[in-house]
Design a protein around this motif. Structure first.
Motif, PDB file in Angstrom:
ATOM      1  N   SER A  70       3.842  16.103 -66.969  1.00 12.32           N
ATOM      2  CA  SER A  70       5.019  16.819 -67.489  1.00 12.32           C
ATOM      3  C   SER A  70       5.787  16.008 -68.526  1.00 12.32           C
ATOM      4  N   ASP A  71       5.527  14.684 -68.620  1.00  7.81           N
ATOM      5  CA  ASP A  71       6.233  13.870 -69.621  1.00  7.81           C
ATOM      6  C   ASP A  71       5.663  14.043 -71.025  1.00  7.81           C
ATOM      7  N   SER A  72       4.593  14.830 -71.173  1.00 11.10           N
ATOM      8  CA  SER A  72       3.941  15.132 -72.463  1.00 11.10           C
ATOM      9  C   SER A  72       3.308  13.912 -73.120  1.00 11.10           C
ATOM     10  N   GLN A  73       3.249  12.806 -72.392  1.00  8.18           N
ATOM     11  CA  GLN A  73       2.676  11.586 -72.955  1.00  8.18           C
ATOM     12  C   GLN A  73       1.470  11.102 -72.156  1.00  8.18           C
ATOM     13  N   SER A  74       1.526  11.252 -70.831  1.00  9.55           N
ATOM     14  CA  SER A  74       0.425  10.829 -69.969  1.00  9.55           C
ATOM     15  C   SER A  74      -0.511  12.008 -69.720  1.00  9.55           C
ATOM     16  N   LEU A  75      -1.790  11.693 -69.525  1.00  7.46           N
ATOM     17  CA  LEU A  75      -2.747  12.731 -69.125  1.00  7.46           C
ATOM     18  C   LEU A  75      -3.806  12.099 -68.243  1.00  7.46           C
ATOM     19  N   VAL A  76      -4.431  12.928 -67.429  1.00 10.18           N
ATOM     20  CA  VAL A  76      -5.519  12.456 -66.574  1.00 10.18           C
ATOM     21  C   VAL A  76      -6.809  13.133 -67.020  1.00 10.18           C
ATOM     22  N   ALA A  89      -1.284   8.913 -74.096  1.00  8.43           N
ATOM     23  CA  ALA A  89      -1.908   9.563 -75.255  1.00  8.43           C
ATOM     24  C   ALA A  89      -1.392   9.011 -76.584  1.00  8.43           C
ATOM     25  N   TYR A  90      -0.165   8.460 -76.586  1.00 11.52           N
ATOM     26  CA  TYR A  90       0.387   7.905 -77.836  1.00 11.52           C
ATOM     27  C   TYR A  90      -0.250   6.569 -78.190  1.00 11.52           C
ATOM     28  N   SER A 326     -15.521  20.550 -73.141  1.00 10.45           N
ATOM     29  CA  SER A 326     -15.496  21.014 -71.750  1.00 10.45           C
ATOM     30  C   SER A 326     -14.098  21.372 -71.263  1.00 10.45           C
ATOM     31  N   CYS A 327     -13.051  20.824 -71.937  1.00  9.26           N
ATOM     32  CA  CYS A 327     -11.694  21.067 -71.461  1.00  9.26           C
ATOM     33  C   CYS A 327     -10.704  20.857 -72.597  1.00  9.26           C
ATOM     34  N   LEU A 328      -9.581  21.527 -72.519  1.00 10.32           N
ATOM     35  CA  LEU A 328      -8.505  21.267 -73.476  1.00 10.32           C
ATOM     36  C   LEU A 328      -7.177  21.690 -72.868  1.00 10.32           C
ATOM     37  N   GLY A 329      -6.089  21.164 -73.458  1.00 12.94           N
ATOM     38  CA  GLY A 329      -4.763  21.505 -72.954  1.00 12.94           C
ATOM     39  C   GLY A 329      -3.697  21.101 -73.945  1.00 12.94           C
ATOM     40  N   VAL A 330      -2.606  21.874 -73.965  1.00 11.67           N
ATOM     41  CA  VAL A 330      -1.444  21.570 -74.809  1.00 11.67           C
ATOM     42  C   VAL A 330      -0.368  20.977 -73.906  1.00 11.67           C
ATOM     43  N   ASN A 331       0.301  19.912 -74.378  1.00 14.66           N
ATOM     44  CA  ASN A 331       1.318  19.279 -73.528  1.00 14.66           C
ATOM     45  C   ASN A 331       2.581  20.128 -73.443  1.00 14.66           C
ATOM     46  N   ALA A 332       3.499  19.751 -72.529  1.00 10.85           N
ATOM     47  CA  ALA A 332       4.687  20.575 -72.243  1.00 10.85           C
ATOM     48  C   ALA A 332       5.607  20.695 -73.454  1.00 10.85           C
ATOM     49  N   LYS A 333       5.711  19.632 -74.252  1.00 11.27           N
ATOM     50  CA  LYS A 333       6.558  19.694 -75.453  1.00 11.27           C
ATOM     51  C   LYS A 333       5.944  20.595 -76.518  1.00 11.27           C
ATOM     52  N   ASP A 335       3.721  19.550 -78.730  1.00  7.64           N
ATOM     53  CA  ASP A 335       3.459  18.841 -79.984  1.00  7.64           C
ATOM     54  C   ASP A 335       2.087  18.171 -80.042  1.00  7.64           C
ATOM     55  N   ALA A 336       1.256  18.347 -79.009  1.00  9.71           N
ATOM     56  CA  ALA A 336      -0.077  17.736 -79.033  1.00  9.71           C
ATOM     57  C   ALA A 336      -1.073  18.573 -78.231  1.00  9.71           C
ATOM     58  N   LEU A 337      -2.298  18.591 -78.725  1.00  2.00           N
ATOM     59  CA  LEU A 337      -3.429  19.242 -78.047  1.00  2.00           C
ATOM     60  C   LEU A 337      -4.430  18.149 -77.706  1.00  2.00           C
ATOM     61  N   CYS A 338      -4.975  18.191 -76.505  1.00  4.82           N
ATOM     62  CA  CYS A 338      -6.037  17.245 -76.132  1.00  4.82           C
ATOM     63  C   CYS A 338      -7.310  18.033 -75.846  1.00  4.82           C
ATOM     64  N   THR A 339      -8.429  17.549 -76.378  1.00  8.15           N
ATOM     65  CA  THR A 339      -9.735  18.147 -76.072  1.00  8.15           C
ATOM     66  C   THR A 339     -10.615  17.080 -75.429  1.00  8.15           C
ATOM     67  N   GLY A 340     -11.380  17.474 -74.438  1.00  7.93           N
ATOM     68  CA  GLY A 340     -12.323  16.565 -73.781  1.00  7.93           C
ATOM     69  C   GLY A 340     -13.725  17.116 -73.913  1.00  7.93           C
ATOM     70  N   SER A 341     -14.709  16.227 -73.968  1.00  7.50           N
ATOM     71  CA  SER A 341     -16.062  16.682 -74.286  1.00  7.50           C
ATOM     72  C   SER A 341     -17.123  15.935 -73.493  1.00  7.50           C
ATOM     73  N   TRP A 342     -18.309  16.527 -73.475  1.00  2.69           N
ATOM     74  CA  TRP A 342     -19.472  15.872 -72.873  1.00  2.69           C
ATOM     75  C   TRP A 342     -19.903  14.651 -73.682  1.00  2.69           C
ATOM     76  N   ASP A 343     -19.326  14.448 -74.892  1.00  2.00           N
ATOM     77  CA  ASP A 343     -19.662  13.238 -75.666  1.00  2.00           C
ATOM     78  C   ASP A 343     -18.932  12.006 -75.121  1.00  2.00           C
ATOM     79  N   THR A 344     -18.255  12.142 -73.978  1.00  2.00           N
ATOM     80  CA  THR A 344     -17.531  11.109 -73.209  1.00  2.00           C
ATOM     81  C   THR A 344     -16.139  10.797 -73.764  1.00  2.00           C
ATOM     82  N   ASN A 345     -15.746  11.399 -74.876  1.00  2.00           N
ATOM     83  CA  ASN A 345     -14.451  11.097 -75.490  1.00  2.00           C
ATOM     84  C   ASN A 345     -13.445  12.220 -75.304  1.00  2.00           C
ATOM     85  N   LEU A 346     -12.160  11.853 -75.434  1.00  2.00           N
ATOM     86  CA  LEU A 346     -11.076  12.842 -75.548  1.00  2.00           C
ATOM     87  C   LEU A 346     -10.417  12.622 -76.900  1.00  2.00           C
TER      88      LEU A 346
END
Length: 350
Positions: A70-76, A89-90, A326-333, A335-346
């Motif tokens: 919920s802090d829009s900065q950390s992700l798991v 993420a910053y 494989s996954c994606l999400g927009v943070n609560a603020k 201001d950022a989108l995160c995508t995750g992939s089978w290429d092992t990176n986010l």
């Protein structure tokens, strides 16, 4: 009248009522979203391009799931290298890494009110809860929730003491985390349930998407399915609520994303075209709801304008992944989108 005749008459009446409901719903869906939006005046242009700002490297296996705090900065993130990693993420720093007993993890979730708890699960059929405030060198799950007969496909916290899980056993379960008990089981789906999302305006309501091609709205207060939305022609892999809580989006193996409105009990927009033929693994909305992001099997992430007609051309994010998104999400603020992939990176986009 014999019992068989009574059953036949009842079945005929049900079929007739269903037809009448469909006719009423069809009569109300004359307009397209694009036509309605255009009638209100010119639309604001969408700011482009959305650029890649960070790459999070550290997993050694396919990334299967991610979820913002919920802090829009950390992700798991959860990977089949058998680890949960908590990132800033910053700065791209790893703030925590949790080794899992089972490496076949398929989902993970951050608790949103205090951000102390993380949940995950997968082919072990178990939802494991971790408290990240007291994680030492030998990280142990503070609670293991066991009741599903199939793999755990998705989990989302409703608050610090409760969580909803979906499973390949065609059910969703509402849990009390403290005592590890099942409070309610929801079993109306006829195929694997792939995804759940909690209504941002009312945590008593959640949506689920299933391999049976339907999305269902559930109410925790009565433990029942209150709406069933149809339209997809293949498995629904992902569901997410629209920011105002009145509508939700879906992503499916039929290569389309769709927008359903609970107030009109129907599909209000469809996003897809002949050039996009791969399935969708994950969907998310921008904070305003104007944009809908979809992660695709063909390594792409497409951005759709929710106010445009389905004939629109999708905007593909540049610097795409080297394997399935494989996954994606927009943070609560928002201001950022995160995508995750089978290429092992986010990747972090803004």
């Amino acid at each position: 009248m014999s019992e068989e005749e009574r059953i036949e008459a009842a079945e005929a009446e049900v079929a007739s009522l269903k037809e009448q409901i469909e006719q009423v719903r069809a009569s109300k869906q004359k307009n397209t979203m694009g036509a309605v939006a255009a009638s209100k005046g010119p639309l604001r242009e969408i700011r482009k391009p959305i650029k890649m700002r960070r790459t999070l490297k550290g997993h050694f296996g396919k990334v299967y799931a991610m979820h913002w705090a919920s802090d829009s900065q950390s992700l798991v993130s959860a990977s089949q290298d058998g680890k949960l990693i908590i990132w800033n993420a910053y700065t791209t720093n790893k703030t925590n890494a949790i080794p899992l007993r089972s490496s076949w993890v398929m989902t993970c979730a951050f608790e949103q009110s205090k951000g102390n708890l993380i949940a995950c699960g997968g082919l072990d059929n178990v939802c494991s809860i971790y408290n990240i405030q007291n994680q030492g060198a030998n990280a142990r799950a503070t609670k293991e929730l066991v009741a599903h007969d199939g793999y755990l496909s998705c989990c989302r916290f409703t608050d610090e003491g409760h969580i909803i899980t979906s499973s390949g056993d065609s059910t969703c379960i509402y849990w009390d985390i403290t005592c590890g008990e099942v409070l309610k089981a929801f079993s109306d789906h006829t195929g694997d349930v792939m995804s759940v999302a909690i209504n941002p305006e009312n945590s008593n309501v959640f949506v689920s998407g299933s391999v049976d091609k339907t999305a269902k709205i559930w109410d925790l207060r009565n433990g029942k399915c209150v709406q069933t939305h149809v339209g997809h022609e293949n498995d629904i892999n992902s569901v997410t609520f629209f920011p105002d809580g009145n509508a939700f989006g879906t992503g499916s193996d039929d290569s389309t994303c769709r927008l359903f409105d609970m107030r009109s009990y129907g599909e209000v927009n469809k996003f897809g075209n002949d050039k996009i033929t791969s399935g969708i693994t994950s969907v998310a909305f921008s904070r305003s709801g104007r944009l809908m992001f979809g992660g695709y099997d063909d390594y792409s992430t497409y951005v759709w304008d929710t106010l445009a007609d389905s004939s629109q051309v999708a905007y593909a994010l540049p610097s795409q992944h080297e394997n399935r998104v494989s996954c994606l999400g927009v943070n609560a603020k928002g201001d950022a989108l995160c995508t995750g992939s089978w290429d092992t990176n986010l990747k972090i986009w803004a």
